[in-house]
Design a protein around this motif. Structure first.
Motif, PDB file in Angstrom:
ATOM      1  N   THR A  67       0.843  -1.198   0.000  1.00  0.00           N
ATOM      2  CA  THR A  67       0.000   0.000   0.000  1.00  0.00           C
ATOM      3  C   THR A  67       0.879   1.250   0.000  1.00  0.00           C
ATOM      4  O   THR A  67       1.874   1.306   0.729  1.00  0.00           O
ATOM      5  N   ASN A  68       0.523   2.237  -0.795  1.00  0.00           N
ATOM      6  CA  ASN A  68       1.259   3.507  -0.750  1.00  0.00           C
ATOM      7  C   ASN A  68       0.901   4.249   0.535  1.00  0.00           C
ATOM      8  O   ASN A  68      -0.280   4.469   0.820  1.00  0.00           O
ATOM      9  N   LEU A  69       1.912   4.642   1.297  1.00  0.00           N
ATOM     10  CA  LEU A  69       1.633   5.392   2.519  1.00  0.00           C
ATOM     11  C   LEU A  69       1.543   6.887   2.216  1.00  0.00           C
ATOM     12  O   LEU A  69       2.291   7.394   1.378  1.00  0.00           O
ATOM     13  N   PRO A  70       0.630   7.563   2.893  1.00  0.00           N
ATOM     14  CA  PRO A  70       0.408   8.989   2.597  1.00  0.00           C
ATOM     15  C   PRO A  70       1.503   9.892   3.163  1.00  0.00           C
ATOM     16  O   PRO A  70       1.257  10.696   4.068  1.00  0.00           O
ATOM     17  N   ILE A  71       2.693   9.750   2.628  1.00  0.00           N
ATOM     18  CA  ILE A  71       3.786  10.637   3.029  1.00  0.00           C
ATOM     19  C   ILE A  71       4.553  11.067   1.776  1.00  0.00           C
ATOM     20  O   ILE A  71       4.384  10.496   0.710  1.00  0.00           O
ATOM     21  N   SER A  72       5.365  12.087   1.944  1.00  0.00           N
ATOM     22  CA  SER A  72       6.296  12.533   0.912  1.00  0.00           C
ATOM     23  C   SER A  72       5.615  12.750  -0.450  1.00  0.00           C
ATOM     24  O   SER A  72       4.561  13.366  -0.520  1.00  0.00           O
ATOM     25  N   ARG A  73       6.197  12.243  -1.536  1.00  0.00           N
ATOM     26  CA  ARG A  73       5.646  12.575  -2.862  1.00  0.00           C
ATOM     27  C   ARG A  73       4.250  12.016  -3.065  1.00  0.00           C
ATOM     28  O   ARG A  73       3.443  12.600  -3.769  1.00  0.00           O
ATOM     29  N   ASP A  76      11.198   2.471   7.535  1.00  0.00           N
ATOM     30  CA  ASP A  76      11.642   3.380   6.481  1.00  0.00           C
ATOM     31  C   ASP A  76      10.709   4.600   6.366  1.00  0.00           C
ATOM     32  O   ASP A  76      11.145   5.694   6.018  1.00  0.00           O
ATOM     33  N   PHE A  77       9.430   4.406   6.673  1.00  0.00           N
ATOM     34  CA  PHE A  77       8.467   5.517   6.574  1.00  0.00           C
ATOM     35  C   PHE A  77       8.744   6.548   7.672  1.00  0.00           C
ATOM     36  O   PHE A  77       8.760   7.749   7.421  1.00  0.00           O
ATOM     37  N   ASN A  78       8.944   6.044   8.897  1.00  0.00           N
ATOM     38  CA  ASN A  78       9.274   6.979   9.985  1.00  0.00           C
ATOM     39  C   ASN A  78      10.590   7.699   9.691  1.00  0.00           C
ATOM     40  O   ASN A  78      10.769   8.856  10.055  1.00  0.00           O
ATOM     41  N   GLN A  79      11.491   6.992   9.025  1.00  0.00           N
ATOM     42  CA  GLN A  79      12.757   7.631   8.627  1.00  0.00           C
ATOM     43  C   GLN A  79      12.471   8.833   7.722  1.00  0.00           C
ATOM     44  O   GLN A  79      13.044   9.907   7.910  1.00  0.00           O
ATOM     45  N   MET A  80      11.568   8.671   6.788  1.00  0.00           N
ATOM     46  CA  MET A  80      11.280   9.759   5.849  1.00  0.00           C
ATOM     47  C   MET A  80      10.496  10.886   6.509  1.00  0.00           C
ATOM     48  O   MET A  80      10.451  12.001   5.988  1.00  0.00           O
ATOM     49  N   LEU A  81       9.865  10.578   7.654  1.00  0.00           N
ATOM     50  CA  LEU A  81       9.176  11.640   8.406  1.00  0.00           C
ATOM     51  C   LEU A  81      10.099  12.195   9.495  1.00  0.00           C
ATOM     52  O   LEU A  81       9.687  13.008  10.324  1.00  0.00           O
ATOM     53  N   ILE A  83       4.090   6.258  16.238  1.00  0.00           N
ATOM     54  CA  ILE A  83       3.053   6.076  15.218  1.00  0.00           C
ATOM     55  C   ILE A  83       2.369   7.398  14.884  1.00  0.00           C
ATOM     56  O   ILE A  83       2.412   8.340  15.667  1.00  0.00           O
ATOM     57  N   SER A  84       1.779   7.440  13.728  1.00  0.00           N
ATOM     58  CA  SER A  84       0.917   8.557  13.356  1.00  0.00           C
ATOM     59  C   SER A  84      -0.101   8.017  12.347  1.00  0.00           C
ATOM     60  O   SER A  84      -0.188   6.801  12.160  1.00  0.00           O
ATOM     61  N   GLN A  85      -0.805   8.912  11.693  1.00  0.00           N
ATOM     62  CA  GLN A  85      -1.910   8.440  10.839  1.00  0.00           C
ATOM     63  C   GLN A  85      -1.419   7.747   9.558  1.00  0.00           C
ATOM     64  O   GLN A  85      -2.176   7.015   8.924  1.00  0.00           O
ATOM     65  N   HIS A  86      -0.144   7.955   9.184  1.00  0.00           N
ATOM     66  CA  HIS A  86       0.377   7.241   8.004  1.00  0.00           C
ATOM     67  C   HIS A  86       0.375   5.735   8.253  1.00  0.00           C
ATOM     68  O   HIS A  86       0.347   4.946   7.322  1.00  0.00           O
ATOM     69  N   CYS A  87       0.402   5.342   9.534  1.00  0.00           N
ATOM     70  CA  CYS A  87       0.443   3.917   9.890  1.00  0.00           C
ATOM     71  C   CYS A  87      -0.784   3.154   9.391  1.00  0.00           C
ATOM     72  O   CYS A  87      -0.735   1.935   9.239  1.00  0.00           O
ATOM     73  N   TYR A  88      -1.886   3.862   9.161  1.00  0.00           N
ATOM     74  CA  TYR A  88      -3.067   3.195   8.602  1.00  0.00           C
ATOM     75  C   TYR A  88      -2.735   2.501   7.280  1.00  0.00           C
ATOM     76  O   TYR A  88      -3.427   1.575   6.871  1.00  0.00           O
ATOM     77  N   GLY A  89      -1.695   2.976   6.605  1.00  0.00           N
ATOM     78  CA  GLY A  89      -1.284   2.342   5.349  1.00  0.00           C
ATOM     79  C   GLY A  89      -0.742   0.934   5.563  1.00  0.00           C
ATOM     80  O   GLY A  89      -0.756   0.116   4.649  1.00  0.00           O
ATOM     81  N   CYS A  90      -0.250   0.652   6.768  1.00  0.00           N
ATOM     82  CA  CYS A  90       0.309  -0.678   7.050  1.00  0.00           C
ATOM     83  C   CYS A  90      -0.758  -1.647   7.531  1.00  0.00           C
ATOM     84  O   CYS A  90      -0.505  -2.848   7.617  1.00  0.00           O
ATOM     85  N   THR A  91      -1.940  -1.149   7.888  1.00  0.00           N
ATOM     86  CA  THR A  91      -2.946  -2.018   8.502  1.00  0.00           C
ATOM     87  C   THR A  91      -4.219  -2.118   7.668  1.00  0.00           C
ATOM     88  O   THR A  91      -5.234  -2.607   8.154  1.00  0.00           O
ATOM     89  N   ALA A  92      -4.163  -1.638   6.431  1.00  0.00           N
ATOM     90  CA  ALA A  92      -5.356  -1.687   5.581  1.00  0.00           C
ATOM     91  C   ALA A  92      -5.478  -3.069   4.950  1.00  0.00           C
ATOM     92  O   ALA A  92      -4.491  -3.605   4.434  1.00  0.00           O
ATOM     93  N   GLY A  93      -6.656  -3.624   4.985  1.00  0.00           N
ATOM     94  CA  GLY A  93      -6.919  -4.919   4.349  1.00  0.00           C
ATOM     95  C   GLY A  93      -6.053  -6.013   4.925  1.00  0.00           C
ATOM     96  O   GLY A  93      -6.036  -6.244   6.136  1.00  0.00           O
ATOM     97  N   ALA A  94      -5.296  -6.667   4.050  1.00  0.00           N
ATOM     98  CA  ALA A  94      -4.435  -7.751   4.511  1.00  0.00           C
ATOM     99  C   ALA A  94      -3.127  -7.203   5.076  1.00  0.00           C
ATOM    100  O   ALA A  94      -2.212  -7.959   5.382  1.00  0.00           O
ATOM    101  N   GLY A  95      -3.058  -5.863   5.231  1.00  0.00           N
ATOM    102  CA  GLY A  95      -1.846  -5.267   5.778  1.00  0.00           C
ATOM    103  C   GLY A  95      -0.791  -5.088   4.705  1.00  0.00           C
ATOM    104  O   GLY A  95      -0.905  -5.623   3.606  1.00  0.00           O
TER     105      GLY A  95
END
Ligand code: SF4
Ligand code: SF4
Lengths: 111, 362
Positions: free
Chosen positions: B257-263, B311-316, B342-354
């Motif tokens: 899943t694309n996480l809602p951060i950066s580009r 890696d996502f937290n790294q980019m934040l 954690i923050s709201q971008h984490c929802y990207g890791c837990t959507a559907g089958a994760g």
């Protein structure tokens, strides 16, 4: 009052219809969910059928929902457009086939 | 209106947000967005509150299994969805000194997987030296995330398939779609043809063949504001199309899943998809996926040696909440006591089958 009959944000609230009639609402959503499961037809095929029907019934919510559903399933835009044409062909065919009724009536009324 | 903004994004797409001095290059700004909007209004629950419903807050690490090392943000591509904001203009590159510190940790850690990422990790001038040294450490699974086109970007990279083979590297590569149009739209013109050629080169030396131990996996992430479909179904479609059209073999497909951060966040906002996307993520929330989110078994290390939960937290720029924050002070015991940020971008890791760097998790 809203200025428009359709608001894209209303699609998210679809589930709320159960609030005014829990039993019927739940029955509908159970049925709906079951229909789109893998069966004799694949979920992918059913998604394309749903997209075609969405156009025929001209439901903007369904069009949004099944375009997105198709993207999620990796369905290509060519496949999506072919499905829309299949729906449109049936719909226009259904109109045109009534032309036979017109012809019959015309002939009957004419000397 | 949206269309013209999208054209602007496309024009600018040759540069990273950082080089464009875009407001979103500022991680503070990204976090403000993730904490605001529908979350601030109470329309959607904060991730923290959501996982608290099932007693999973604070999120804690389990046994460390994966060391993910980002050896630099430089890349030959500038993909529209990139969560690293990578590109040719990014100069952040891991030095050999930091690599030495990483090797020290690799030799002593219990982690069974080493995962090199970037940018294009191959562009780091010490990449080959690092792979050679790290492969001596006896790590069970040694992954390099290769974007494929790098193999054809310059003559000096043409032998990468042989090099990977020599060190028994597990190659994980991104491939947004098995059709040209979608791939090029997300990753840039010509990317599809080059990726196909690179996959064929990897197949030629034995990568990805049905009985081969040389592992070649593909990563699929959606080219737009929608979630990935069922991983097994996508894998089936990819396998069939790549085999029939290009005689390409690979092992597994990971749907990410694309996480809602950066580009990708920038794209979501400019295309007016941000709110809908966050609703989709929250709606698809799966408490079972929380159990195995990536940060529970991974430590992410940046080019300059800082430690992150992923890696996502790294980019934040959200460094680990621990006394130990840098690879030079690395300590498994102290780190394992931390709370994961954690923050709201984490929802990207837990959507559907994760979603994790290894695909679905639930
Ligand atoms: S997504 Fe990967 S290949 Fe694309 S710019 Fe980012 S790091 Fe490079
Ligand atoms: S974004 Fe990082 S910290 Fe958040 S759940 Fe995913 S892996 Fe964990």
């Amino acid at each position: 009052m809203a200025k428009s009959y359709y608001d894209p944000a209303d699609l998210r609230k679809f589930g709320k219809i159960t609030e005014w009639s829990e039993e019927l609402g739940n029955k509908f959503f159970d049925y709906y969910g079951k229909v789109f499961e893998e069966g004799a037809l694949s979920a992918r095929e059913k998604s394309l059928i749903a997209l075609a029907v969405s156009h025929v019934v001209k439901c903007p919510y369904c069009i949004d929902a099944y375009t997105k559903d198709g993207l999620q399933r990796g369905i290509t835009k060519e496949e999506m457009m072919e499905a829309v044409h299949a729906g449109a062909a049936i719909e226009s065919g259904a109109t045109l086939v009534h032309g036979v009724q017109m012809m019959n009536k015309y002939d009957k009324l004419s000397m | 209106m949206t269309q013209s903004i999208l054209t602007d994004i496309k024009k600018a797409a040759k540069k990273s947000l950082k080089a464009q001095q875009d407001a979103l290059a500022n991680t503070q700004k990204q976090l403000e967005i993730l904490n605001g909007g529908p979350f601030e209004d109470g329309e959607l629950p904060y991730f923290k509150d959501k996982i608290a419903e099932t007693g999973q807050f604070p999120l804690k690490p389990k046994t460390l299994e994966v060391l993910q090392i980002n050896v630099g943000y430089m890349c030959n591509q500038v993909c529209g969805h990139c969560h690293v904001d990578a590109g040719p203009d990014r100069k952040e590159i891991m030095t050999r000194e930091t690599m030495e510190q990483c090797l020290e940790v690799i030799r002593n850690t219990g982690a069974h997987t080493l995962d090199l990422t970037g940018g294009a990790p191959e562009m780091n001038p010490d990449f080959r030296w690092f792979v050679e040294e790290a492969s001596k450490a006896g790590i069970k699974d040694f992954i390099v995330r290769s974007n494929l086109t790098i193999i054809l970007a310059n003559k000096k990279y043409h032998d990468l398939p042989e090099f990977f083979k020599k060190h028994n590297v597990h190659v994980v590569s991104s491939m947004p779609h098995y059709t040209r149009g979608k791939t090029d739209k997300q990753r840039g013109d010509g990317v599809f043809d080059k990726s196909i050629k690179a996959l064929q080169m990897l197949n030629e030396v034995g990568y990805g063949m049905p009985e081969s131990d040389l592992r070649l996996d593909l990563v699929y992430n959606p080219s737009g504001a929608f979630l990935p479909g069922d991983q097994a179904a996508m894998e089936h479609d990819f396998k069939k199309a790549l085999k029939e059209d290009f005689d390409i073999d690979f092992h597994n497909l990971f749907a990410i899943t694309n996480l809602p951060i950066s580009r990708f966040l920038d794209y979501l906002i400019a295309s007016d998809n941000y709110e809908d996307y966050m609703y989709s993520l929250v709606e698809a929330y799966n408490p079972a996926a929380v159990e195995n989110v990536m940060c529970t078994n991974t430590i992410s290390i940046s080019w300059d040696g800082w430690l992150y939960d992923c890696d996502f937290n790294q980019m934040l720029d959200l460094k680990v909440a621990s006394k130990v924050k840098h690879i030079k002070d690395y300590n498994d015991d102290i780190l394992s006591n931390r709370d994961i940020i954690i923050s709201q971008h984490c929802y990207g890791c837990t959507a559907g089958a994760g979603s994790s760097c290894q695909g679905t998790v639930a």
